[in-house]
Design a protein around this motif. Structure first.
Motif, PDB file in Angstrom:
ATOM      1  N   SER A  18      46.227  42.223  32.808  1.00 56.92           N
ATOM      2  CA  SER A  18      45.305  43.324  32.481  1.00 56.92           C
ATOM      3  C   SER A  18      45.748  44.630  33.137  1.00 56.92           C
ATOM      4  N   ARG A 159      37.960  35.352  37.378  1.00 57.56           N
ATOM      5  CA  ARG A 159      38.230  34.448  36.260  1.00 57.56           C
ATOM      6  C   ARG A 159      36.930  33.829  35.737  1.00 57.56           C
ATOM      7  N   GLU A 162      34.785  35.737  33.323  1.00 57.31           N
ATOM      8  CA  GLU A 162      35.204  35.874  31.922  1.00 57.31           C
ATOM      9  C   GLU A 162      34.384  34.908  31.069  1.00 57.31           C
TER      10      GLU A 162
END
Ligand SMILES: Nc1ncnc2c1ncn2[C@@H]1O[C@H](COP(=O)(O)OP(=O)(O)OP(=O)(O)O)[C@@H](O)[C@H]1O
Ligand SMILES: Nc1ccn([C@@H]2O[C@H](COP(=O)(O)O)[C@@H](O)[C@H]2O)c(=O)n1
Length: 226
Positions: A18, A159, A162
């Motif tokens: 990202s 994480r 998400e």
């Protein structure tokens, strides 16, 4: 070939893809996600019902592995033959299989030569290349070399935030076990000589991109002055 190569390494969930994409967009550079090649090979192997640990059969399948990736940071598309595997290579079953294929030295040299040809053919002034061994093996002479890291709990939390059908505990354990397996093959937890560490533990996303851009500006000025 691009005049400026920016190499970024780091552990799983550290923000390599990202942050690298955002930095490449800001600079008008190309972007190469090297993990996508290992993931696509793991997908290909699973698709052929080959066990990822069966090194001999994995190696004999390499000749048929027809891989391509777009290096546009706004539209990274990954293809194996005629199949668009951009989303499929992110599935947990692929993440669970990828370290087994990535640990094989012949696989690493095979994909490294694909990375170097891709860098040679990159049309823009620069390219940001991210993975685990970019600063040390793939592009050790890159104009800017960065280790992007963050504490494990922070990476796990990012994480888990998400959209996923998995529990936070499962996500965390997958991230940890992949790092454990990968770090037996490549050292992406300590910065090699000349590699600048960016620790994003206490930075938000935009601050991390800015920190990476600052390092790139400083390192490329330094290297252009010899
Ligand atoms: N500094 C930051 N602050 C908050 N969130 C961040 C930051 N950096 C990255 N993220 C988020 O953390 C998550 C993991 O980032 P990303 O997928 O880029 O990591 P990665 O290193 O490429 O992971 P992997 O190696 O597993 O593919 C993403 O949701 C991303 O938006
Ligand atoms: N330079 C690299 C890049 C990746 N790997 C292996 O691929 C896996 C997936 O990478 P992501 O960046 O998409 O998470 C990773 O777990 C490694 O096994 C590698 O070995 N070298």
């Amino acid at each position: 070939m691009a005049d400026i190569i920016v190499a970024i390494d780091g552990p799983a969930g550290s923000g390599k893809s990202s942050v690298s994409k955002a930095a490449a967009r800001r600079l008008g550079f190309d972007y190469l996600d090297t993990g996508a090649a290992y993931r696509a090979l793991a997908w290909f192997v699973l698709d052929r019902d080959i066990a990822p640990e069966d090194t001999e059969t994995v190696l004999s399948s390499l000749g048929a592995f027809d891989y391509s990736i777009s290096i546009d940071p706004s539209e990274p598309v990954v293809m194996v033959g005629e199949t668009d595997v951009t989303d499929a290579i992110r599935e947990p079953r692929v993440s669970a299989a990828v370290s087994a294929v990535a640990r094989v030295p012949e696989v690493r040299s095979f994909v490294t030569s694909i990375f170097r040809s891709t860098m040679d053919a990159a049309p823009h002034d620069g390219i940001v290349v991210e993975g685990r061994d970019i600063t040390t093996v793939v592009a050790p002479d890159a104009e800017a070399r960065i280790l992007l890291t963050a504490d494990e709990e922070v990476r796990m939390a990012r994480r888990s935030a998400e959209l996923t059908s998995e529990s936070a505990a499962d996500v965390g354990e997958q991230l940890r076990s992949r790092d454990r397996a990968d770090s037996r093959v490549v050292d992406f937890l300590t910065a090699a000589d000349g590699v600048v560490t960016v620790d994003s533990t206490h930075l938000d996303f935009d601050q991390t991109v800015d920190a990476v851009l600052e390092v790139i500006a400083r390192e490329t000025t330094r290297t252009s002055h010899g």
